[in-house]
Design an enzyme around this catalytic site. Sequence first.
Site, PDB file in Angstrom:
ATOM      1  N   THR A 169       0.784  -1.215   0.000  1.00  0.00           N
ATOM      2  CA  THR A 169       0.000   0.000   0.000  1.00  0.00           C
ATOM      3  C   THR A 169       0.828   1.283   0.000  1.00  0.00           C
ATOM      4  OG1 THR A 169      -1.513  -1.300   1.349  1.00  0.00           O
ATOM      5  CG2 THR A 169      -1.865   1.066   1.335  1.00  0.00           C
ATOM      6  N   VAL A 198     -10.705  -8.266  -0.419  1.00  0.00           N
ATOM      7  CA  VAL A 198     -10.526  -6.860  -0.058  1.00  0.00           C
ATOM      8  C   VAL A 198      -9.755  -6.807   1.249  1.00  0.00           C
ATOM      9  CG1 VAL A 198     -11.661  -4.692   0.528  1.00  0.00           C
ATOM     10  CG2 VAL A 198     -12.656  -6.179  -1.223  1.00  0.00           C
ATOM     11  N   GLY A 199      -8.683  -6.065   1.278  1.00  0.00           N
ATOM     12  CA  GLY A 199      -7.882  -5.941   2.487  1.00  0.00           C
ATOM     13  C   GLY A 199      -8.302  -4.765   3.340  1.00  0.00           C
ATOM     14  N   GLY A 221       0.563  -2.951   5.359  1.00  0.00           N
ATOM     15  CA  GLY A 221       1.000  -4.236   5.894  1.00  0.00           C
ATOM     16  C   GLY A 221       0.041  -5.349   5.526  1.00  0.00           C
ATOM     17  N   HIS A 222       0.028  -6.402   6.351  1.00  0.00           N
ATOM     18  CA  HIS A 222      -0.838  -7.550   6.087  1.00  0.00           C
ATOM     19  C   HIS A 222      -2.281  -7.168   6.397  1.00  0.00           C
ATOM     20  CE1 HIS A 222      -2.586 -11.632   7.092  1.00  0.00           C
ATOM     21  NE2 HIS A 222      -2.287 -11.691   5.820  1.00  0.00           N
ATOM     22  N   GLY A 223      -3.095  -7.047   5.353  1.00  0.00           N
ATOM     23  CA  GLY A 223      -4.425  -6.480   5.480  1.00  0.00           C
ATOM     24  C   GLY A 223      -5.337  -7.209   6.436  1.00  0.00           C
TER      25      GLY A 223
END
Length: 313
Positions: A169, A198-199, A221-223
């Site tokens: 992102t 979708v994150g 980061g990790h969604g």
Amino acid sequence: MKPVIVVHGGAWAIPDKIAEDSIRGVKNAILEGFKILENGGSALDAVERAVRSMEDNPVFDAGHGAVLNANGEVELDAVIMDGKTLAAGAVSSIRNISNPVTFARSVMEKTDHVMLTDRGANQYADSQGIPKVATDELITEDERKEWEHYQKYTDSVKTLFNSQLVHDTVGAVALDCNGNVACATSTGGIRNKMVGRVGDTPIIGSGGYADNHIGAVSCTGHGESIMKVTLARLILFHMEQGKSPEQATDEALRYMAERVNGAGGAIVISPDGNWAARFTTERMAWASIKEDTLSYGLNPKEMFNEKTFRIAS
């Protein structure tokens, strides 16, 4: 009130081959946003402009340079939020619009809704005459090759995130001369994600949040981990309890790591102009401008300062 702006280009294992381009990209983006603030413009305009700059830069995973899902398709997400009014707009799973952050702002300002997704979002874009591009224009040749190569593996998206196989992102937060804050976040997601995944990015309170009473945050980061702890709002909760932006961000990232084993980063700004850029991944490209100093970094505990705003070509 003296304006302040902070941007990030994603928290992940940024490889050396694009490290310099990533730093150059966030520095150029922050200059674009700061020009608006310097001329008395709004925090909302500044964060949109900064994020657009990174969406147009294929070194990042947002707009041009987006990664591909499991079917080899582009699916883009974005959010923008005004701290003065709490107005917000978001889009998800859009495929052929090069500047999703501007699309999200249109949703915020021209509809009664906060988020549009997939087919409905594209129909709305058509009704508003929002420019579209061929999906192939958003995909770099390197990304196509990487996607084809990693189809041979069955790694989960979290495993991919923890490796060097995925970009991430981009985002911006700003404080303008009228004391208003705003945030914007945009992403192309995680390579090989499920179709329709979708994150955190377009989820209010996860990928971003802005409130003049507390501050503004853009996360990366990790969604899935970020959504589970609503990271943006969690950081602001700690700021409401009297913690500085840096303390609040560190505590929230530590909680995310301990609670759901998630890694990431965030940029944060408070109504009095204090800011932070913190992360628990290997690297995060970031930059800030406050008064006459442009600060930037890539590695943990790294900060460089420049007194002039010239960027090498």
